[in-house]
Every structure is written in C-alpha cells, then in structure tokens.
Design a protein around this motif. Structure first.
Motif, PDB file in Angstrom:
ATOM      1  N   GLY A  13       0.706  -1.224   0.012  1.00 34.27           N
ATOM      2  CA  GLY A  13       0.265  -0.074   0.073  1.00 34.27           C
ATOM      3  C   GLY A  13       1.010   1.444  -0.032  1.00 34.27           C
ATOM      4  N   VAL A  14       0.104   2.258  -0.059  1.00 35.06           N
ATOM      5  CA  VAL A  14       0.896   3.595  -0.587  1.00 35.06           C
ATOM      6  C   VAL A  14       0.069   4.482   0.941  1.00 35.06           C
ATOM      7  N   ILE A  15       0.913   5.416   1.579  1.00 36.98           N
ATOM      8  CA  ILE A  15       0.206   6.401   2.333  1.00 36.98           C
ATOM      9  C   ILE A  15       1.301   7.656   2.069  1.00 36.98           C
ATOM     10  N   VAL A  16       0.760   8.733   1.774  1.00 32.97           N
ATOM     11  CA  VAL A  16       1.201  10.096   1.936  1.00 32.97           C
ATOM     12  C   VAL A  16       1.092  11.268   2.765  1.00 32.97           C
ATOM     13  N   VAL A  17       1.746  11.502   3.345  1.00 33.42           N
ATOM     14  CA  VAL A  17       1.676  12.635   4.359  1.00 33.42           C
ATOM     15  C   VAL A  17       2.346  14.284   3.965  1.00 33.42           C
ATOM     16  N   GLU A  18       1.169  14.728   4.467  1.00 33.10           N
ATOM     17  CA  GLU A  18       2.389  15.858   3.866  1.00 33.10           C
ATOM     18  C   GLU A  18       2.591  16.843   4.647  1.00 33.10           C
ATOM     19  N   ALA A  19       3.913  17.836   4.928  1.00 36.81           N
ATOM     20  CA  ALA A  19       5.286  17.736   5.352  1.00 36.81           C
ATOM     21  C   ALA A  19       5.787  19.076   4.616  1.00 36.81           C
ATOM     22  N   ASP A  20       5.771  19.451   5.947  1.00 40.16           N
ATOM     23  CA  ASP A  20       6.465  21.588   6.186  1.00 40.16           C
ATOM     24  C   ASP A  20       7.890  20.894   4.895  1.00 40.16           C
ATOM     25  N   PRO A  21       8.256  21.428   4.335  1.00 35.92           N
ATOM     26  CA  PRO A  21       9.434  21.808   3.344  1.00 35.92           C
ATOM     27  C   PRO A  21      10.674  22.458   4.205  1.00 35.92           C
ATOM     28  N   SER A  22      10.540  22.917   5.248  1.00 32.97           N
ATOM     29  CA  SER A  22      11.966  23.880   6.365  1.00 32.97           C
ATOM     30  C   SER A  22      12.023  22.699   7.212  1.00 32.97           C
ATOM     31  N   ASP A  23      11.724  21.481   7.549  1.00 36.75           N
ATOM     32  CA  ASP A  23      11.970  20.286   7.889  1.00 36.75           C
ATOM     33  C   ASP A  23      13.365  19.466   7.405  1.00 36.75           C
ATOM     34  N   VAL A  69       1.428   4.402  34.380  1.00 41.60           N
ATOM     35  CA  VAL A  69       1.973   5.528  33.239  1.00 41.60           C
ATOM     36  C   VAL A  69       0.733   5.513  31.745  1.00 41.60           C
ATOM     37  N   GLU A  70       1.196   7.829  31.625  1.00 40.00           N
ATOM     38  CA  GLU A  70       0.952   8.207  30.219  1.00 40.00           C
ATOM     39  C   GLU A  70       1.471   8.385  29.270  1.00 40.00           C
ATOM     40  N   LEU A  71       1.991   8.525  27.978  1.00 39.79           N
ATOM     41  CA  LEU A  71       2.704   8.919  27.279  1.00 39.79           C
ATOM     42  C   LEU A  71       1.862   9.405  26.479  1.00 39.79           C
ATOM     43  N   GLU A  72       2.573  10.774  26.138  1.00 44.92           N
ATOM     44  CA  GLU A  72       2.449  12.031  24.402  1.00 44.92           C
ATOM     45  C   GLU A  72       3.300  12.058  24.115  1.00 44.92           C
ATOM     46  N   PHE A  73       3.136  11.950  22.830  1.00 42.24           N
ATOM     47  CA  PHE A  73       4.074  13.068  22.203  1.00 42.24           C
ATOM     48  C   PHE A  73       3.808  13.096  20.702  1.00 42.24           C
ATOM     49  N   GLY A  74       3.964  14.439  20.067  1.00 42.56           N
ATOM     50  CA  GLY A  74       3.280  14.375  18.425  1.00 42.56           C
ATOM     51  C   GLY A  74       4.938  14.249  17.820  1.00 42.56           C
ATOM     52  N   ILE A  75       4.318  13.069  16.947  1.00 42.58           N
ATOM     53  CA  ILE A  75       5.065  12.348  15.413  1.00 42.58           C
ATOM     54  C   ILE A  75       4.976  13.043  14.498  1.00 42.58           C
ATOM     55  N   LYS A  76       5.882  13.584  14.076  1.00 48.31           N
ATOM     56  CA  LYS A  76       6.080  14.314  12.643  1.00 48.31           C
ATOM     57  C   LYS A  76       7.326  13.215  11.358  1.00 48.31           C
ATOM     58  N   LEU A  77       6.735  13.285  10.943  1.00 53.28           N
ATOM     59  CA  LEU A  77       7.111  12.438   9.162  1.00 53.28           C
ATOM     60  C   LEU A  77       7.957  12.934   8.408  1.00 53.28           C
ATOM     61  N   ASN A  78       9.153  12.360   8.369  1.00 56.40           N
ATOM     62  CA  ASN A  78      10.209  12.891   7.584  1.00 56.40           C
ATOM     63  C   ASN A  78      10.607  12.396   6.491  1.00 56.40           C
ATOM     64  N   ALA A  79      11.291  12.607   5.809  1.00 55.44           N
ATOM     65  CA  ALA A  79      11.851  11.732   4.401  1.00 55.44           C
ATOM     66  C   ALA A  79      12.625  11.446   4.972  1.00 55.44           C
TER      67      ALA A  79
END
Length: 104
Positions: A13-23, A69-79
């Motif tokens: 399969g394929v998933i397409v993710v929007e990313a910030d080009p400054s990353d 215990v609860e952990l919360e963090f955001g995930i960014k996808l990067n090329a």
C-alpha cells in the motif's frame, strides 16, 4: 508550501503525508511534487515504538512505582529520518502522566 511524502506500507500500500519543506530531510521537488521515502511507513513508526517502550520502562521500573503511566508526544514524518518526535517551540514534545491509586 507543503511537500508530499509517499511512504510504502507492508502490504504494497501507499500512504501520502503532508510535510513542511523547511524540515530537515525534505527536498523540494518542484510545485506539486511528491518525495518518495525510502523507508516503509511501519519502519518509521517502529523507531517511535522503541522510544515509547524505553520511556515506559524508565517510569514503570523506577523508584516511583506508579499504578499508571501515560505518554503523549506528537510524531512528525520526515523523508530522511522517518518518524520523529515533533517539537513544540524549540524543544521536543513529551508529556508524561503518572498516577497512583490509593489503597493498592
């Protein structure tokens, strides 16, 4: 303008993710272009899974001995890096919530 990252998944399969080009790791490929990511989507998330398991072990096995215990963090996808813990402001974002139940 955002860039699109195309990750392959384990079942062809394929998933397409929007990313910030400054990353870091995102290379502009022109208007409307899509960056093909070499890592599979699952492989990128596995790195985050290992980080979460390590953090949980620290809090569960330490001297505090919380009932929950609860952990919360955001995930960014990067090329280049795959999945990374997203930052807020200038630092990585990780929220930890420990809980104890009275009488246990």
């Amino acid at each position: 303008m955002s860039e699109l990252l195309r990750f392959r998944t384990g079942d062809d399969g394929v998933i397409v993710v929007e990313a910030d080009p400054s990353d870091a790791g995102v290379q502009r490929v022109g208007r409307g272009g899509v960056v093909e990511v070499k890592r599979r989507f699952e492989d990128a998330l596995t790195d985050i899974q290992h980080a979460a398991a390590a953090a949980l072990a620290v809090f569960r096995d330490g001297d505090l001995q919380p009932d929950g215990v609860e952990l919360e963090f955001g995930i960014k996808l990067n090329a280049e890096a795959g999945a990374v813990i997203a930052k807020t402001s200038l630092e990585g974002h990780l929220t930890v919530k420990l809980s104890w139940n009275p009488g246990t």
